[in-house]
Design an enzyme around this catalytic site. Structure first.
Site, PDB file in Angstrom:
ATOM      1  N   ARG A  80      65.124   6.458  54.851  1.00  0.00           N
ATOM      2  CA  ARG A  80      65.351   6.132  53.436  1.00  0.00           C
ATOM      3  C   ARG A  80      66.560   6.861  52.859  1.00  0.00           C
ATOM      4  NH1 ARG A  80      60.315   6.168  55.033  1.00  0.00           N
ATOM      5  NH2 ARG A  80      59.064   4.352  54.489  1.00  0.00           N
ATOM      6  N   HIS A 101      66.423   1.866  56.388  1.00  0.00           N
ATOM      7  CA  HIS A 101      66.850   1.327  57.679  1.00  0.00           C
ATOM      8  C   HIS A 101      68.119   0.457  57.610  1.00  0.00           C
ATOM      9  CE1 HIS A 101      63.546   3.282  59.434  1.00  0.00           C
ATOM     10  NE2 HIS A 101      62.633   2.348  59.410  1.00  0.00           N
ATOM     11  N   HIS A 176      63.913   2.329  67.427  1.00  0.00           N
ATOM     12  CA  HIS A 176      62.595   2.440  66.794  1.00  0.00           C
ATOM     13  C   HIS A 176      61.462   2.014  67.742  1.00  0.00           C
ATOM     14  CE1 HIS A 176      59.733   2.363  63.466  1.00  0.00           C
ATOM     15  NE2 HIS A 176      60.672   2.814  62.667  1.00  0.00           N
ATOM     16  N   TYR A 178      58.066   2.276  69.761  1.00  0.00           N
ATOM     17  CA  TYR A 178      56.774   2.965  69.630  1.00  0.00           C
ATOM     18  C   TYR A 178      56.197   3.104  71.038  1.00  0.00           C
ATOM     19  CZ  TYR A 178      56.663   1.158  64.738  1.00  0.00           C
ATOM     20  OH  TYR A 178      56.924   0.825  63.436  1.00  0.00           O
ATOM     21  N   ASP A 242      54.694  10.679  59.302  1.00  0.00           N
ATOM     22  CA  ASP A 242      55.900   9.876  59.074  1.00  0.00           C
ATOM     23  C   ASP A 242      56.917  10.959  58.713  1.00  0.00           C
ATOM     24  OD1 ASP A 242      57.755   7.953  58.591  1.00  0.00           O
ATOM     25  OD2 ASP A 242      56.537   6.790  57.201  1.00  0.00           O
ATOM     26  N   GLU A 300      61.767   8.552  66.650  1.00  0.00           N
ATOM     27  CA  GLU A 300      63.077   8.057  66.230  1.00  0.00           C
ATOM     28  C   GLU A 300      64.083   9.201  66.225  1.00  0.00           C
ATOM     29  OE1 GLU A 300      62.184   6.067  62.363  1.00  0.00           O
ATOM     30  OE2 GLU A 300      60.154   6.136  63.112  1.00  0.00           O
TER      31      GLU A 300
HETATM   32  C1  G6D Z   1      59.989   4.220  59.731  1.00  0.00           C
HETATM   33  O1  G6D Z   1      59.626   6.143  58.314  1.00  0.00           O
HETATM   34  C2  G6D Z   1      59.527   4.743  58.417  1.00  0.00           C
HETATM   35  C3  G6D Z   1      58.140   4.252  58.133  1.00  0.00           C
HETATM   36  O2  G6D Z   1      57.724   4.709  56.878  1.00  0.00           O
HETATM   37  C4  G6D Z   1      58.168   2.739  58.193  1.00  0.00           C
HETATM   38  O3  G6D Z   1      56.988   2.193  57.766  1.00  0.00           O
HETATM   39  C5  G6D Z   1      58.526   2.320  59.606  1.00  0.00           C
HETATM   40  O4  G6D Z   1      59.796   2.809  59.881  1.00  0.00           O
HETATM   41  C6  G6D Z   1      58.541   0.825  59.795  1.00  0.00           C
HETATM   42  O5  G6D Z   1      59.573   4.956  60.775  1.00  0.00           O
END
Ligand code: G6D
Length: 334
Positions: A80, A101, A176, A178, A242, A300
């Site tokens: 953010r 993002h 990103h 997971y 987070d 990340e």
């Molecule tokens: C990122 O930090 C953000 C999360 O809050 C978000 O929901 C995710 O991306 C999709 O990791």
């Protein structure tokens, strides 16, 4: 080693290709030209069974529909930026009052140009490149980004990122993906252990923007300096993670005992944002199962988020005469 190309779908009249990078043991890394998305990483467990250890959708339309950023390349700037403000530049506000993002559409929503790399011993790779025009999502500077994913014979994914601008701008990309080392998401991340070489984490507010305070992890639920059970950590911190961690040595290790799998990440980047998918009880399917809380752990690797508002965070300003160059490697073993 070999590189296989498979038709994956269409976006309007543009073809989406899935690349399969296969090593001599059969361990396979799969990615798309769309969003440079990592769609699968198949690596052996302690019984030599090859299984997928990342969260994936099984069709293109799901990647286009759900904003989970599974496996995607994020940019220009990950995380953010409060109120989307940098000096007198107003960036796209795509998460309430804030920018996230890189705005919309961002790097994860486009078809990258690709080049296959097959001329090296013990490695195959795909190089992705994209030119983002000045003004896109409010960012100044024409920006040329080149990302390369290499897959090696010893089960290592190496990601290199290079970028060059013609005007002062911001740049803080990430991938990103997971992870879930149990294989095909048989178990949740609660069976995993996490270790992060980090003594401080960045506090975030209710809107998930960093406050600027770097807090000591010692004696908190954020202390992963030793291998730590995620089940125990998530009990102490039921809201989940987070959380941006500032790295000491650029190292993160994730293990899962039952499968015997281990993931060692090494990076030149400043931090890791750990996102535990806590509370994500959704209707869509992931690896053929209903998405649920703690199904995956996004790790990340990036510079600390919202750096433009916090002098104590590493600068993410990209200057025309100083191109960006970074590397992160993800080594899988048992
Ligand atoms: C990122 O930090 C953000 C999360 O809050 C978000 O929901 C995710 O991306 C999709 O990791």
């Amino acid at each position: 080693m070999k590189l296989i190309k498979r038709h994956y779908g269409w976006i309007k009249d543009q073809e989406v290709i899935e690349y399969h990078l296969v090593n001599n043991q059969g361990a396979t890394f799969k990615c798309l030209n769309y969003g440079a998305i990592v769609t699968a990483i198949l690596v052996p467990d302690k019984n030599k069974s090859l299984e997928n250890v990342v969260l994936s959708f099984d069709q293109l339309s799901d990647y286009l529909t759900y904003p989970t950023y599974f496996g995607a390349l994020i940019g220009r700037v990950a995380g953010r930026i409060r109120k989307g403000q940098w000096l007198d530049h107003q960036l796209t506000l795509n998460e309430g009052k804030h920018h996230i993002h890189g705005g919309e559409p961002n790097f994860s929503h486009l078809l990258w140009e690709t080049k296959e790399i097959t001329n090296q011993a013990d490695t195959v790779g795909i190089q992705f490149s994209h030119r983002s025009p000045a003004g896109e999502n409010g960012y100044p500077g024409n920006l040329v980004t080149t990302v390369t994913y290499f897959w090696t014979n010893n089960q290592t994914w190496i990601m290199t990122i290079e970028a060059q601008t013609d005007e002062r701008t911001l740049f803080n990309p990430t991938n990103h993906t997971y992870f879930n080392l149990s294989g095909e998401t048989k178990r949740t991340i609660e069976t995993h252990q996490l270790q992060i070489s980090s003594e401080v984490y960045a506090e975030i507010d209710d809107e998930k923007c960093p406050t600027g305070r770097l807090l000591a992890v010692k004696d908190t639920a954020y202390d992963f300096t030793q291998p730590t059970s995620l089940q125990k950590a998530l009990k102490k911190n039921p809201k989940g993670y987070d959380t941006p961690f500032k790295l000491q040595e650029g190292k993160v290790v994730l293990t899962e005992q039952e499968s015997g799998r281990k993931l060692e990440i090494e990076t030149t980047r400043e931090s890791v944002v750990v996102f535990s998918t806590t509370g994500m009880e959704e209707d869509y399917l992931v690896n053929g199962k209903k998405m649920c809380s703690h199904l995956g752990l996004a790790l990340e690797m990036q510079e600390l988020p919202d750096a433009v508002h916090h002098r104590q965070f590493q600068s993410i300003i990209l200057e025309p005469d100083k191109p960006h160059s970074s590397q992160t490697s993800y080594h899988f073993s048992v």
